[in-house]
Design an enzyme around this catalytic site. Structure first.
Site, PDB file in Angstrom:
ATOM      1  N   LYS A   1      -3.629   7.779  -4.082  1.00 14.74           N
ATOM      2  CA  LYS A   1      -2.877   7.676  -2.817  1.00 14.74           C
ATOM      3  C   LYS A   1      -1.412   8.040  -3.027  1.00 14.74           C
ATOM      4  CE  LYS A   1      -3.819   3.291  -2.254  1.00 14.74           C
ATOM      5  NZ  LYS A   1      -4.587   3.052  -3.492  1.00 14.74           N
TER       6      LYS A   1
ATOM      7  N   ARG B   1      -8.103  -6.112  -8.877  1.00 14.77           N
ATOM      8  CA  ARG B   1      -7.631  -5.325  -7.729  1.00 14.77           C
ATOM      9  C   ARG B   1      -8.799  -4.613  -7.047  1.00 14.77           C
ATOM     10  NH1 ARG B   1      -3.689  -1.908 -10.943  1.00 14.77           N
ATOM     11  NH2 ARG B   1      -3.265  -0.727  -9.053  1.00 14.77           N
TER      12      ARG B   1
ATOM     13  N   ARG C   1       2.770   0.280 -15.509  1.00 16.51           N
ATOM     14  CA  ARG C   1       2.860  -0.825 -14.548  1.00 16.51           C
ATOM     15  C   ARG C   1       2.236  -2.108 -15.078  1.00 16.51           C
ATOM     16  NH1 ARG C   1       1.228   1.420  -8.655  1.00 16.51           N
ATOM     17  NH2 ARG C   1       0.072  -0.534  -8.642  1.00 16.51           N
TER      18      ARG C   1
ATOM     19  N   ARG D   1      -3.865  -2.919   4.610  1.00 13.85           N
ATOM     20  CA  ARG D   1      -4.766  -3.207   3.508  1.00 13.85           C
ATOM     21  C   ARG D   1      -5.797  -4.262   3.869  1.00 13.85           C
ATOM     22  NH1 ARG D   1      -1.920  -1.369  -1.081  1.00 13.85           N
ATOM     23  NH2 ARG D   1      -2.955  -1.860  -3.004  1.00 13.85           N
TER      24      ARG D   1
ATOM     25  N   ARG E   1      -2.151   5.719 -16.548  1.00 12.54           N
ATOM     26  CA  ARG E   1      -1.040   6.056 -15.640  1.00 12.54           C
ATOM     27  C   ARG E   1       0.313   5.718 -16.256  1.00 12.54           C
ATOM     28  NH1 ARG E   1      -1.034   3.890  -9.675  1.00 12.54           N
ATOM     29  NH2 ARG E   1      -1.323   1.878 -10.684  1.00 12.54           N
TER      30      ARG E   1
HETATM   31  P1  AP5 Z   1      -1.984   7.088  -8.110  1.00 18.00           P
HETATM   32  O1  AP5 Z   1      -1.614   8.229  -7.229  1.00 18.00           O
HETATM   33  O2  AP5 Z   1      -0.882   6.295  -8.709  1.00 18.00           O
HETATM   34  O3  AP5 Z   1      -3.057   6.145  -7.374  1.00 18.00           O
HETATM   35  P2  AP5 Z   1      -2.882   5.123  -6.207  1.00 18.00           P
HETATM   36  O4  AP5 Z   1      -4.077   5.251  -5.334  1.00 18.00           O
HETATM   37  O5  AP5 Z   1      -1.540   5.256  -5.557  1.00 18.00           O
HETATM   38  O6  AP5 Z   1      -2.998   3.784  -7.039  1.00 18.00           O
HETATM   39  P3  AP5 Z   1      -2.177   2.449  -6.994  1.00 18.00           P
HETATM   40  O7  AP5 Z   1      -2.609   1.681  -8.214  1.00 18.00           O
HETATM   41  O8  AP5 Z   1      -0.713   2.688  -6.834  1.00 18.00           O
HETATM   42  O9  AP5 Z   1      -2.745   1.796  -5.732  1.00 18.00           O
HETATM   43  P4  AP5 Z   1      -2.788   0.332  -5.421  1.00 18.00           P
HETATM   44  O10 AP5 Z   1      -3.306   0.371  -4.050  1.00 18.00           O
HETATM   45  O11 AP5 Z   1      -3.515  -0.524  -6.376  1.00 18.00           O
HETATM   46  O12 AP5 Z   1      -1.274  -0.131  -5.663  1.00 18.00           O
HETATM   47  P5  AP5 Z   1      -0.019  -0.265  -4.691  1.00 18.00           P
HETATM   48  O13 AP5 Z   1       1.156   0.235  -5.418  1.00 18.00           O
HETATM   49  O14 AP5 Z   1      -0.309   0.224  -3.341  1.00 18.00           O
HETATM   50  O15 AP5 Z   1      -2.930   7.673  -9.271  1.00 18.00           O
HETATM   51  C1  AP5 Z   1      -3.436   6.830 -10.299  1.00 18.00           C
HETATM   52  C2  AP5 Z   1      -3.502   7.616 -11.628  1.00 18.00           C
HETATM   53  O16 AP5 Z   1      -4.471   8.653 -11.507  1.00 18.00           O
HETATM   54  C3  AP5 Z   1      -2.184   8.318 -12.020  1.00 18.00           C
HETATM   55  O17 AP5 Z   1      -2.027   8.255 -13.403  1.00 18.00           O
HETATM   56  C4  AP5 Z   1      -2.395   9.773 -11.553  1.00 18.00           C
HETATM   57  O18 AP5 Z   1      -1.668  10.678 -12.332  1.00 18.00           O
HETATM   58  C5  AP5 Z   1      -3.892   9.939 -11.739  1.00 18.00           C
HETATM   59  N1  AP5 Z   1      -4.500  10.856 -10.761  1.00 18.00           N
HETATM   60  C6  AP5 Z   1      -4.192  10.996  -9.435  1.00 18.00           C
HETATM   61  N2  AP5 Z   1      -4.985  11.932  -8.854  1.00 18.00           N
HETATM   62  C7  AP5 Z   1      -5.822  12.387  -9.836  1.00 18.00           C
HETATM   63  C8  AP5 Z   1      -6.868  13.358  -9.870  1.00 18.00           C
HETATM   64  N3  AP5 Z   1      -7.217  14.054  -8.770  1.00 18.00           N
HETATM   65  N4  AP5 Z   1      -7.517  13.541 -11.049  1.00 18.00           N
HETATM   66  C9  AP5 Z   1      -7.174  12.833 -12.172  1.00 18.00           C
HETATM   67  N5  AP5 Z   1      -6.180  11.913 -12.204  1.00 18.00           N
HETATM   68  C10 AP5 Z   1      -5.514  11.694 -11.045  1.00 18.00           C
HETATM   69  O19 AP5 Z   1       0.052  -1.877  -4.589  1.00 18.00           O
HETATM   70  C11 AP5 Z   1       0.415  -2.672  -5.686  1.00 18.00           C
HETATM   71  C12 AP5 Z   1       0.431  -4.141  -5.270  1.00 18.00           C
HETATM   72  O20 AP5 Z   1       1.418  -4.337  -4.237  1.00 18.00           O
HETATM   73  C13 AP5 Z   1      -0.873  -4.673  -4.652  1.00 18.00           C
HETATM   74  O21 AP5 Z   1      -1.791  -5.091  -5.643  1.00 18.00           O
HETATM   75  C14 AP5 Z   1      -0.330  -5.838  -3.799  1.00 18.00           C
HETATM   76  O22 AP5 Z   1      -0.027  -6.969  -4.600  1.00 18.00           O
HETATM   77  C15 AP5 Z   1       0.980  -5.271  -3.265  1.00 18.00           C
HETATM   78  N6  AP5 Z   1       0.791  -4.592  -1.961  1.00 18.00           N
HETATM   79  C16 AP5 Z   1       1.001  -3.275  -1.684  1.00 18.00           C
HETATM   80  N7  AP5 Z   1       0.724  -3.008  -0.392  1.00 18.00           N
HETATM   81  C17 AP5 Z   1       0.332  -4.184   0.164  1.00 18.00           C
HETATM   82  C18 AP5 Z   1      -0.113  -4.553   1.464  1.00 18.00           C
HETATM   83  N8  AP5 Z   1      -0.209  -3.653   2.469  1.00 18.00           N
HETATM   84  N9  AP5 Z   1      -0.434  -5.855   1.678  1.00 18.00           N
HETATM   85  C19 AP5 Z   1      -0.345  -6.784   0.702  1.00 18.00           C
HETATM   86  N10 AP5 Z   1       0.045  -6.491  -0.560  1.00 18.00           N
HETATM   87  C20 AP5 Z   1       0.383  -5.195  -0.832  1.00 18.00           C
END
Ligand code: AP5
Ligand code: ZN
Length: 216
Positions: free
Chosen positions: A13, A171, A160, A88, A127
């Site tokens: 994402k 997660r 991270r 979410r 990552r």
């Molecule tokens: P990446 O692009 O970083 O993936 P992502 O989907 O953004 O993963 P996240 O871990 O950031 O999502 P998340 O939803 O767990 O965390 P968030 O920060 O939102 O890609 C991942 C890896 O894969 C990278 O190394 C990349 O290079 C690689 N990659 C990408 N595309 C690829 C491909 N096509 N092929 C191969 N490799 C690839 O949330 C973190 C925390 O914040 C949550 O746990 C929660 O505590 C809080 N939070 C955030 N939003 C909310 C909300 N709305 N409500 C409540 N709590 C929230």
């Protein structure tokens, strides 16, 4: 364009949001990035969010919703935005609909990125992120030119806190239980588009753009 990206942790994402926001000339609003900036800045919001994030749980809705409301009210979001990581759960989605209705607008598309859980674990354990520009790399799949260093400004990359295998598994459970119901919710709203998020990053981007265009 007012779009939402939905998908499990590690679906890509953040990676896609950065590229798509630039190409569509709209701001990317990533709740995870905003929370992490507040945690590293030691703000009140960061203090509230940190324990939930470290465990891999969702930050309480009232905290998250208030933060998103402030962000979407800023001038640069008036013409459109790309939400990454919000909503979410179904209550957040309902709150978002209310916020947009108050602003006299609504979503155009919700793009679901699909990838299986084993792939997610591989992606997240490799990552690395840039603390300066936010760019995300992978040690194998999307490595920087110089190991451990951002291509943009040379900052040292970090891993991270929530990317340990045990927290990743938690997660994924939170995703299945709380976030996956959004797929049905947005299908019911006629907004959902689903793409496979596997294969090279550029191919996923091409699929994403085609799916967004179709819903425009
Ligand atoms: P990446 O692009 O970083 O993936 P992502 O989907 O953004 O993963 P996240 O871990 O950031 O999502 P998340 O939803 O767990 O965390 P968030 O920060 O939102 O890609 C991942 C890896 O894969 C990278 O190394 C990349 O290079 C690689 N990659 C990408 N595309 C690829 C491909 N096509 N092929 C191969 N490799 C690839 O949330 C973190 C925390 O914040 C949550 O746990 C929660 O505590 C809080 N939070 C955030 N939003 C909310 C909300 N709305 N409500 C409540 N709590 C929230
Ligand atoms: Zn950087």
């Amino acid at each position: 364009m007012r779009a939402v990206l939905v998908g499990p942790p590690g679906a890509g994402k953040g990676t896609q949001a950065q590229i798509l926001a630039e190409e569509l000339s709209i701001p990317k609003v990533s709740t995870g990035d905003i929370f992490r900036a507040n945690v590293s800045g030691g703000t009140e919001l960061g203090k509230k969010a940190k324990e939930f994030m470290d465990r891999g749980d969702l930050v309480p809705d009232e905290v998250t919703n208030a933060m998103v409301k402030d962000r979407l009210a800023q001038d640069d979001a008036a013409g459109g935005f790309l939400l990454d990581g919000f909503p979410r759960n179904v209550p957040q989605a309902e709150t978002l609909q209310g916020m947009l209705a108050d602003l006299g607008t609504q979503l155009d598309v919700v793009l679901e990125l699909r990838v299986d859980e084993e792939e997610v674990v591989k992606r997240l354990s490799g990552r690395r992120s840039c603390p300066e520009c936010g760019r995300v790399y992978h040690v194998e799949y999307d490595a920087p030119k110089v190991e451990g260093t951002c291509d943009n400004e040379g900052a040292a990359l970090y891993q991270r806190e929530d990317d340990r295998e045990e927290t990743i598994r938690h997660r994924l459970k939170v995703y299945r239980e709380q976030t996956a119901p959004l797929v049905e919710f947005y299908t019911g709203e006629g907004l959902l588009a689903t793409i496979a998020a596997t294969g090279p990053v550029a191919e996923v981007t091409a699929r994403a753009k085609a799916a967004i265009e179709e819903k425009r």
